[in-house]
Write a protein that holds these residues in place. Structure first.
Motif, short mmCIF file in Angstrom:
data_model
loop_
_atom_site.label_atom_id
_atom_site.label_comp_id
_atom_site.label_asym_id
_atom_site.label_seq_id
_atom_site.Cartn_x
_atom_site.Cartn_y
_atom_site.Cartn_z
N ILE A 8 -111.65 73.21 -8.94
CA ILE A 8 -111.74 74.17 -10.63
C ILE A 8 -110.27 74.64 -10.57
CG2 ILE A 8 -112.91 75.89 -11.76
CD1 ILE A 8 -115.31 75.17 -10.33
N MET A 9 -109.85 75.68 -9.53
CA MET A 9 -108.69 76.21 -9.66
C MET A 9 -107.58 75.26 -9.88
SD MET A 9 -109.29 78.96 -6.48
CE MET A 9 -108.01 80.18 -7.00
N LYS A 10 -107.29 74.02 -9.23
CA LYS A 10 -106.39 73.16 -9.50
C LYS A 10 -106.54 72.63 -10.89
CE LYS A 10 -105.27 71.59 -5.02
NZ LYS A 10 -105.28 70.20 -3.99
N SER A 11 -107.84 72.54 -11.50
CA SER A 11 -107.84 71.90 -12.87
C SER A 11 -107.46 73.12 -13.98
CB SER A 11 -109.23 71.55 -13.12
OG SER A 11 -110.22 72.75 -13.35
N LEU A 12 -107.48 74.30 -13.34
CA LEU A 12 -106.99 75.29 -14.34
C LEU A 12 -105.52 75.56 -14.42
CD1 LEU A 12 -109.79 78.28 -13.57
CD2 LEU A 12 -109.41 76.60 -15.70
N GLY A 13 -104.78 74.87 -13.30
CA GLY A 13 -103.48 74.98 -13.41
C GLY A 13 -102.81 75.84 -12.16
N PHE A 14 -103.68 76.01 -10.92
CA PHE A 14 -103.20 76.76 -9.95
C PHE A 14 -102.67 75.53 -9.12
CE2 PHE A 14 -106.30 80.06 -10.68
CZ PHE A 14 -105.66 81.27 -9.87
N THR A 15 -101.39 75.66 -8.44
CA THR A 15 -100.83 74.75 -7.56
C THR A 15 -101.60 74.67 -6.35
OG1 THR A 15 -99.07 76.27 -6.83
CG2 THR A 15 -98.54 74.87 -8.83
N LYS A 60 -108.88 67.01 -4.53
CA LYS A 60 -108.67 66.55 -5.95
C LYS A 60 -109.25 67.20 -7.14
CE LYS A 60 -105.47 63.36 -4.41
NZ LYS A 60 -103.93 63.99 -4.35
N PRO A 61 -108.74 67.87 -7.84
CA PRO A 61 -109.45 68.24 -9.16
C PRO A 61 -110.22 67.15 -9.95
CG PRO A 61 -106.99 68.57 -9.66
CD PRO A 61 -107.26 67.91 -8.30
N SER A 66 -114.76 75.09 -5.86
CA SER A 66 -113.95 76.17 -6.39
C SER A 66 -112.42 76.04 -6.56
CB SER A 66 -114.06 77.42 -5.51
OG SER A 66 -115.30 77.94 -5.47
#
Lengths: 221, 838
Positions: free
Chosen positions: B293-300, B381-382, B290
């Motif tokens: 995924i959040m990182k891949s969506l642009g969450f820092t 790591k995303p 999760s």
């Protein structure tokens, strides 16, 4: 068509305890707006590494990555995350939806973090268009593979990003679902004016793209 | 720069929390228990102290109290006092109460309180019948006894009891008196009228008699304090006490006890902190995908960390409120026991400051243990989403984290130290706690270092176990730390509990006398000895002269102006002490420094208890001024003695040289050890010596046992909480390790390694962990329990090997069972969901 993304002489090494493996060796390429590009190659050829560089998930050891005219190759992790948030959508082979979010929440999350008004409403409309009206409040574990990938596509396109990166998006699906998913992806990219970078083993699928780039031993041919 | 608080992020945290709370149930449970215990201790301490402060005048019995020690107040002085307000006079002294004049009379050693018709000036006496005190004043030679005497002697209203052979009619019994003195707090007592007291015709020198006068101002706005101080200047032997000093002893008792319990509860909380970090790292590892995924969506990473912090602090805030409210509501339940023991009724109250202390303690513990855990999100790591390979993350330390952790630790120490009467004890305690952590962590690293050097191991389970311990992502250090701290705490509490139990069950020491005798006058000294010898020729009698004295100056300075009431030896200065003299050093009081008295010197020389000298910062050759019979006498300290009050023989804080003391009017105190104590009849003795009080040592020990037993119960309750938390922490560590090994187990399964090998490897891994911590846990628990028993509770400590070994064995077995139980479901993973990354 204008340049959206340009890679200039990119090198990428992975270091292990004893050795360094060069996975991308001087790759240069351009991707235009509204263009669909297929990246093909054997396993271990560097396809995934290349797409990770484009997504800003890896930083090159040398070379430049120009996105919308800006060199982002040395951007901090947070600035790259910000570009991803606003301008890039990603579709993975294994779907990767957030397990404890519903289909609707998975999609609207992208709009919410970009502070788009009516995030839920817009997401719901998109999911309806993708044939998931009855599935919006289901969790990923309650969806079939095809449904999960449709939600993942909805998530990647809901913000109308400039660039969509798709890594073997139909790799885990049967042929029927595979066709459906790919047609949706192509359709929405065209409709929204997004560029598509598609990593695939499937030559037939690759041929549907505007351009095919073959990668071998970290080099483009 | 990112905003610190973002409502959207907070919303995500609440969404995640409501859907994943089961996964962090260990965090919720351990936090709740530790915060609840801390809340109860803080609330109770606050309520007790508030009660003492708000009832200070009642506890003192007046706006102020004048103590004239063993002499009646000067009439002129009394008349001056009466111009300022109502004066109530009381006399207290120690004596014997018997239920008959017969030889087989049952007796009680009591503190007798003689009161006038003005008593009490403040507060109420709870008695049966309600007007018992009025009856006391109206009926000649009547008495009201405390409830325990009434019940033990099976008395009825209008029965007769005897004091110094004089009959007193029992007109009721009393449950509590408002002015709790130290003697009345735990001892037995009775109340008579001043007129009845006068008829007793007390003619002893009054070593155990005390005259007190309390004043209640006619007008509250009058500043009588300064007027009485001025008035008393002419009478240097009188001392004045004000409401703020009314219950120093009780406050000190509450301080000591609540400090000990607070430290045990903060230990439980710190151990819970390890459990929290274990559970949280496991939670983060389960959310690995999760987060990627959040990182891949642009969450820092920063935003995701913020969401996790919101989650944990929301949990903490909610639990703090619930725990604190429940604790506040529990105070009345505890009050049922307290009001019987201390005679004080406490009331529950929500106090913001107390809640903040509870919340802040939890907050700091959570920060200390969550910083390296939540920071581990950085490691996710995303890009792993592309490769389908997820590495478990590990505790993450960087300079910023370490600085924040150190700041939080300092904050936690300050929070407890600044609020405690003995800040050094608190700081020392934390130092030991973190020293244990450091030692255990270092030990784990040393073991990993040496195990890595072993190259060839043929036995497969051992090879797997060593590999698990030495792999770069090992959680061996954290397992050693949590198991080590848990075992150390359990062993420490076992040893503390054992030593308490030993004290409770302790039989009277072989050398201890059977009886103490007080108020023996010089004129009846020989008759007394003769009587005892006639009764039993083999009686061993030890007799010492005594006289009342108070320490008025140390090196010409009034000690009460610079020595705080929290000082361990403040009791020596607070009131009159009984001092004695001797030609030779008492055989059980060895001299630790200096020389015995110079027999040629006529000046006063002083021998002092070494511990008291240390506490009061008195050195050899310092001068002490003692007030004896109203006269100040200055003497030089010539030696220090080691005095052990627990040996039950005659012990004095202060001894003076006989050559100086020879002409001081005095009485005697004696101990007697009979060849057969059954032959000694207290009733007959009282018939012959009505002025001498006999105290049976076994009764005296019974009183101590009663108090120690109550402390033992409290320690056991708190220990049980620590045990539960300790076990949960160990269990969570085991689950974390097992969960991390699930993928590895799958590969092993595919490679054909059977479950028995995997179970053996788990057990071997545990045995390596367990045996490496045993010695360190034993070493520290011996030190900690010794300190608690000897320094805080002042009991004698001894090591109990059998019980300690038993506890270790039980923890070992229990942990192995936990490991097997928790590992079982992870040892045979279903292949399909795992290979599909489900």
């Amino acid at each position: 068509m204008s340049d959206l993304l340009e890679l200039q002489d990119i090198h990428l090494n992975y270091k292990t305890e004893s050795t360094a493996v060069e996975v991308i060796r001087g790759v240069s390429l351009k991707i235009n707006s509204n263009e669909s590009v297929a990246i093909v190659g054997k396993s271990g050829s560097g396809k995934t590494s290349l797409i990770m560089l484009i997504a800003g998930l890896e930083c090159p050891n040398s070379g430049k990555i120009i996105f919308e005219g800006e060199d982002i190759s040395q951007y901090s992790e947070d600035r790259l995350a910000d570009i991803r948030k606003r301008k890039i959508g990603i579709v993975f082979q294994s779907f990767y939806l957030i397990p404890n979010y519903t289909a609707l929440e998975n999609v609207s999350l992208v709009l919410e973090i970009n502070k788009v008004a009516d995030a839920k409403k817009k997401s719901m409309e998109l999911l309806e268009q993708l044939g998931l009206k009855d599935r919006i409040n289901h969790f990923p574990s309650q969806l079939s593979g095809g449904e999960q990938q449709r939600v993942a596509i909805a998530r990647s396109i809901v913000l109308n990003p400039k660039l969509i990166l798709a890594d073997e998006p139909s790799g885990n699906l049967d042929s029927e679902n595979s066709k459906l998913i790919m047609s949706l992806l192509f359709k929405y990219c065209k409709q929204n004016g997004s560029s598509l970078v598609l990593v695939t083993h499937d030559q037939m699928l690759a041929k549907e793209c505007d351009r095919i780039i073959e990668i071998k031993d970290g080099k483009i041919f | 720069m990112e905003k610190f608080f973002n409502f959207q992020d907070f919303k995500y945290s609440i969404r995640d929390l409501t859907r994943s709370y089961k996964k962090i149930s260990t965090i919720i449970f351990t936090l709740f228990i530790s915060l609840f215990v801390l809340s109860i201790i803080i609330s109770l301490e606050y309520s007790l102290k508030k009660e003492l402060n708000s009832n200070a005048k009642i506890l003192l019995g007046g706006d102020l109290e004048i103590n004239t020690r063993n002499e009646k107040v000067n009439d002129e002085y009394l008349n001056q006092l009466k111009k300022l307000g109502d004066v109530s006079s009381t006399v207290e002294f120690s004596t014997m109460l018997a239920d008959s004049k017969k030889q087989n009379a049952k007796t009680f050693f009591i503190r007798l309180k003689a009161v006038d018709d003005k008593y009490p000036l403040y507060g109420n006496v709870e008695s049966f019948p309600k007007d018992a005190l009025n009856l006391l004043q109206k009926t000649t030679n009547s008495i009201v006894v405390n409830k325990k005497i009434f019940e033990t002697l099976n008395l009825k209203i209008n029965d007769t009891v005897y004091i110094k052979q004089s009959p007193f009619k029992v007109v009721g019994y009393v449950e509590t008196v408002p002015d709790l003195g130290r003697a009345l707090l735990f001892g037995d007592f009775a109340v008579v009228s001043t007129n009845s007291f006068l008829k007793l015709n007390i003619n002893t020198l009054g070593s155990f008699i005390n005259y007190e006068y309390r004043l209640k101002a006619y007008n509250e706005s009058l500043n009588i304090k300064d007027q009485v101080i001025n008035l008393t200047k002419k009478y240097p032997s009188y001392s004045v006490r004000f409401p703020e000093n009314s219950s120093n002893n009780l406050k000190k008792l509450i301080d000591n006890f609540s400090q000990f319990l607070s430290l045990v509860s903060i230990s439980a909380m710190l151990i819970a902190g390890i459990g929290i970090s274990n559970t949280l790292i496991s939670f983060i590892n389960q959310k690995n995908i999760s987060i990627a995924i959040m990182k891949s969506l642009g969450f820092t990473s920063g935003t995701i960390k913020k969401i996790f912090y919101f989650e944990i602090f929301t949990v903490l805030f909610a639990i703090s409120i619930i725990a604190y409210l429940l604790a506040v509501l529990s105070v009345p339940v505890v009050n049922i026991f307290l009001s019987k023991t201390l005679g004080i009724a406490v009331h529950s109250e929500f106090v913001l400051k107390n809640f903040l202390k509870v919340f802040l303690s939890g907050f700091l513990v959570v920060v200390i243990f969550c910083l390296p855990t939540i920071s581990a999100i950085q490691q996710i790591k995303p890009s792993s989403l592309f490769r389908n390979v997820f590495q478990s993350c590990d505790f993450y330390f960087n300079k910023k984290n370490i600085s924040l952790i150190i700041l939080s630790i300092v904050g936690l120490i300050l929070l407890f130290a600044l609020d405690s009467q003995k800040p050094l004890y608190t700081v020392g305690y934390f130092f030991i706690f973190f020293l244990i952590c450091f030692t255990l962590y270092s030990l784990s690293r040393i073991i990993i270092f040496y195990l890595r050097k072993i190259k060839f191991i043929n036995f497969l389970p051992l090879r797997l176990a060593v590999k698990n311990i030495t792999n770069p992502k090992t959680i061996f250090p954290i397992t050693v730390l949590s198991l080590g701290l848990g075992v150390t705490l359990l062993l420490s509490l076992t040893l503390v509990g054992y030593n308490f139990k030993k004290e409770v069950e302790k039989s009277i020491p072989e050398i201890a006398p059977d009886y103490f005798f007080v108020s023996i006058q010089d004129t009846e000294k020989d008759k007394f000895v003769k009587y005892l010898k006639n009764n039993d020729p083999n009686t061993l009698i030890d007799m010492m002269p005594i006289v009342s004295a108070s320490v008025t100056k140390i090196n010409k300075k009034d000690p009460l102006t610079y020595i705080k009431s929290t000082n361990d030896s403040y009791w020596v200065l607070e009131r009159d002490r009984r001092i004695s003299w001797s030609d030779v050093p008492p055989k059980d009081n060895p001299i630790t420094e200096g020389k015995w008295f110079d027999n040629n010197s006529k000046e006063m020389q002083i021998s002092l208890d070494a511990k008291v000298a240390k506490d009061l910062d008195i050195k050899l050759n310092d001068t002490l001024s003692l007030k004896i019979y109203g006269r100040d006498v200055e003497g030089k300290v010539v030696n220090f003695r080691k005095v052990d009050y627990r040996d039950l023989s005659i012990n004095f804080v202060i001894l003076i040289n006989p050559k100086f003391a020879v002409n001081i009017p005095h009485e005697y105190i004696a101990t007697a050890k009979f060849s057969s104590a059954i032959n000694f009849k207290e009733g007959t003795f009282l018939q012959n010596f009505k002025n001498i009080s006999a105290i049976k040592v076994s009764n005296y020990l019974g009183k101590i046992t009663e108090i120690v037993n109550k402390i033992f119960i409290a320690v056991t309750v708190i220990s049980s909480v620590a045990v539960i938390i300790g076990l949960m922490v160990i269990s969570s560590a085991v689950i974390v390790q097992a969960r991390l090994g699930i993928y590895q187990n799958l590969i092993f399964k595919i490679l054909g390694i059977n479950t028995n090998n995997l179970i053996s490897a788990s057990v071997i891994e545990f045995l390596i962990t367990f045996f490496s911590i045993v010695f360190i846990a034993l070493l520290f628990s011996v030190g900690v329990s010794y300190f608690v028993i000897e320094s805080i509770f002042r009991l004698s400590w001894s090591l109990e090997i059998v019980n300690s070994a038993l506890v270790l064995l039980l923890i070992g077995i229990l942990t192995v069972v936990l490991i097997l139980f928790n590992n079982y479901r992870f040892l045979s993973p279903k292949v399909y969901p795992l290979v599909r990354n489900e």
